[in-house]
Design a protein around this motif. Structure first.
Motif, short mmCIF file in Angstrom:
data_model
loop_
_atom_site.label_atom_id
_atom_site.label_comp_id
_atom_site.label_asym_id
_atom_site.label_seq_id
_atom_site.Cartn_x
_atom_site.Cartn_y
_atom_site.Cartn_z
N GLU A 139 2.58 3.07 8.41
CA GLU A 139 1.42 3.96 8.19
C GLU A 139 0.44 3.83 9.35
O GLU A 139 -0.20 4.80 9.75
N HIS B 33 2.21 5.07 -0.34
CA HIS B 33 2.21 6.54 -0.29
C HIS B 33 3.62 6.96 -0.63
O HIS B 33 4.56 6.18 -0.47
N HIS C 190 0.89 -1.17 0.00
CA HIS C 190 0.00 0.00 0.00
C HIS C 190 0.92 1.21 0.00
O HIS C 190 1.62 1.49 0.97
N ARG D 80 -3.17 -6.09 7.16
CA ARG D 80 -2.23 -5.02 6.77
C ARG D 80 -1.43 -4.62 7.99
O ARG D 80 -1.99 -4.43 9.07
N SER E 252 -2.22 4.80 -2.99
CA SER E 252 -3.23 5.50 -2.18
C SER E 252 -3.92 6.55 -3.04
O SER E 252 -3.28 7.23 -3.84
ZN ZN Z 1 -2.94 4.99 3.14
#
Ligand code: ZN
Ligand code: KMH
Length: 271
Positions: A225, A48, A46, A221, A81
């Motif tokens: 983050e 960013h 995931h 997950r 994202s």
């Molecule tokens: Zn995120």
């Protein structure tokens, strides 16, 4: 039960080096950390990204550079994202979808996010969903409150999205649904048959919710983050360390880990 899909969320938009000095920030650091997470069992990253000052950005160029660096080194599913940071405009947030990542996040409602508001009005959600369909990107529905499930299903009713959808329950954000097992059960029971789900527990909720999800047949997950600690008061050395731990626990639970290609099959991504 399907094999367990582990998503690593190594950066996020909010964490800083003050929170954990091992936070990766540059495209190279993020890519190297993503590769280490994949080596430890993560099937999805995931993603960013940050600008040269370490501030969250949704710049297409920075995403592209980071994605190329990851892809050069490993076969992992990249999920960009579209949430970005709470202060970003919709247009800014949507940029990485044009790069046709295999997956992208789609938050289907507005929620208090700490002292900020993570704004996702219904017309904007529909616009993001249509963009994902246009670019062939599988959405992961980010759910911070139970009503967001219903908002996603409304997009199915309108013919914008199709079942089965894949959901990520983000639990324990101050302002969103609490990270308690009873809420997880309610979220899972609110899904139509055939949908898949992941849980992203924030802070100290990360590990217990991940273990519960692994036992229930959901997916998990982990990463900076959501949580920068290994255990109470002890910072994690790396995201890979958090991935390695949940992979080890899943093994003990008798739940094998999905490779990226196995995750693609489970999620219905084009192989
Ligand atoms: Zn995120
Ligand atoms: N940073 C949060 C405001 C996503 O990636 O789609 C939103 C977020 C969700 O992180």
């Amino acid at each position: 039960m399907d094999k367990l899909i582990i998503t690593a969320a190594p950066v996020g938009a909010e964490a800083s080096r003050q929170d954990n000095p091992n936070l990766p920030l540059t495209p190279r650091e993020i890519a190297e950390e993503a590769v280490r997470c994949a080596e430890k069992g993560a099937a999805i990253i995931h993603l960013h990204v940050r600008d040269a000052e370490g501030k969250a950005t949704q710049s297409k160029a920075v995403f592209q550079e980071t994605m190329q660096l990851i892809r050069k080194q490993c076969n992992v599913i990249i999920q960009t994202s579209t949430g970005g940071a709470a202060w970003m405009s919709a247009a800014e947030r949507l940029q990485p979808v044009e790069l046709r990542p295999e997956m992208a996040t789609l938050t289907t409602g507005t929620v208090n996010f700490g002292d900020e508001i993570f704004s996702n009005p219904l017309p904007m959600i529909a616009e993001f969903a249509k963009a994902m369909v246009k670019y062939g990107v599988k959405p992961e529905i980010e759910v911070f409150e139970v009503g967001m499930i219903h908002n996603a299903l409304a997009l199915v009713k309108k013919g914008i999205l199709q079942l089965p959808l894949h959901f990520d329950f983000v639990m324990g954000v101050p302002g969103g649904i609490a990270g308690e097992p009873k809420h997880l059960i309610h979220l899972v029971e609110s899904l139509p048959p055939g949908c898949t789900w992941t849980v992203a527990g924030i802070g100290r909720c990360e590990l217990p919710l991940a273990v519960i999800a692994a036992a229930m047949g959901g997916h998990v997950r982990v990463g900076f983050e959501d949580n920068v600690y290994y255990t109470k008061g002890v910072l994690a050395d790396s995201n890979a360390q958090l991935v390695e731990r949940i992979a080890r626990i899943a093994h003990e639970l008798g739940r094998p880990i999905a490779t990226p290609d196995e995750a693609r099959k489970i999620l219905g991504l084009g192989l």
